[in-house]
Design a protein around this motif. Structure first.
Motif, PDB file in Angstrom:
ATOM      1  N   SER A   1       0.804  -1.234   0.000  1.00 31.33           N
ATOM      2  CA  SER A   1       0.000   0.000   0.000  1.00 31.33           C
ATOM      3  C   SER A   1       0.834   1.280   0.000  1.00 31.33           C
TER       4      SER A   1
ATOM      5  N   HIS B   1      -3.786   3.297   2.149  1.00 26.99           N
ATOM      6  CA  HIS B   1      -4.756   2.289   1.732  1.00 26.99           C
ATOM      7  C   HIS B   1      -4.629   1.084   2.664  1.00 26.99           C
ATOM      8  N   CYS B   2      -5.691   0.289   2.727  1.00 24.26           N
ATOM      9  CA  CYS B   2      -5.686  -0.905   3.601  1.00 24.26           C
ATOM     10  C   CYS B   2      -5.284  -2.165   2.856  1.00 24.26           C
TER      11      CYS B   2
ATOM     12  N   CYS C   1      -7.754   1.250  -4.326  1.00 28.30           N
ATOM     13  CA  CYS C   1      -7.453   0.015  -3.616  1.00 28.30           C
ATOM     14  C   CYS C   1      -8.722  -0.813  -3.563  1.00 28.30           C
TER      15      CYS C   1
ATOM     16  N   THR D   1      -9.199  -3.543  -1.830  1.00 31.02           N
ATOM     17  CA  THR D   1      -9.447  -4.040  -0.474  1.00 31.02           C
ATOM     18  C   THR D   1     -10.301  -3.079   0.343  1.00 31.02           C
ATOM     19  N   ASP D   2      -9.949  -1.780   0.333  1.00 30.59           N
ATOM     20  CA  ASP D   2     -10.713  -0.823   1.143  1.00 30.59           C
ATOM     21  C   ASP D   2     -11.714  -0.006   0.333  1.00 30.59           C
ATOM     22  N   CYS D   3     -11.805  -0.270  -0.964  1.00 33.34           N
ATOM     23  CA  CYS D   3     -12.777   0.400  -1.855  1.00 33.34           C
ATOM     24  C   CYS D   3     -12.638   1.922  -1.818  1.00 33.34           C
ATOM     25  N   THR D   4     -11.409   2.422  -1.806  1.00 34.73           N
ATOM     26  CA  THR D   4     -11.194   3.867  -1.777  1.00 34.73           C
ATOM     27  C   THR D   4     -10.430   4.334  -3.001  1.00 34.73           C
TER      28      THR D   4
ATOM     29  N   THR E   1     -14.731   7.012  -0.701  1.00 35.17           N
ATOM     30  CA  THR E   1     -15.083   5.582  -0.771  1.00 35.17           C
ATOM     31  C   THR E   1     -16.261   5.389  -1.686  1.00 35.17           C
TER      32      THR E   1
END
Length: 144
Positions: free
Chosen positions: A74, A103-104, A123, A125-128, A144
């Motif tokens: 990330s 980011h996650c 990203c 994974t975190d939908c951002t 997001t």
């Protein structure tokens, strides 16, 4: 080196391959191939980015002034385009880190603006989605 390639982006004279363990390969167009017909590409260098994480996204910003790198851990970093060619004999060219872990998960998409020092990352994974200023190393927008 036997490293996996995860991402590719073109520039005016060739392309970059972002690979495993933080390595970046630079390929340039040759004037002509060995048989004299078609143009070929040759690898001119493989550099270590200074980060021990896979380069999973990359783009070229500012009309070939900077290369923006997205890492699986990330992190997001930049390298001066000219330094990649000036220091091609060096085996390591440390990326300037814009962000460490905003980011996650892995950076799954990255796009750099042509005329401004910004890059957008996403990203899965975190939908951002985040917009970064790579001159000030700040996140200008996150959603997001």
């Amino acid at each position: 080196q036997n490293l996996s390639a995860f991402t590719v982006t073109c520039f005016s004279q060739g392309f970059f391959l972002g690979g495993g363990l933080g390595f970046l390969s630079v390929w340039e167009k040759s004037d002509q191939s060995d048989d004299g017909n078609n143009q070929e590409y040759r690898m001119i260098s493989t550099l270590f980015s200074g980060r021990r994480a896979n380069i999973v996204a990359l783009d070229i910003a500012d009309t070939e002034e900077n290369v923006v790198l997205g890492f699986k851990n990330s992190d997001i970093g930049t390298m001066a385009f000219a330094n990649i060619f000036i220091q091609r004999e060096a085996k390591e060219l440390t990326a300037d880190v814009i962000s460490r872990g905003f980011h996650c998960g892995a950076v799954t998409g990255l796009s750099a603006a042509v005329h401004r020092p910004i890059a957008a990352t996403c990203c899965q994974t975190d939908c951002t989605v985040r917009v970064w200023n790579h001159l000030t190393n700040t996140c200008e927008l996150g959603c997001t």
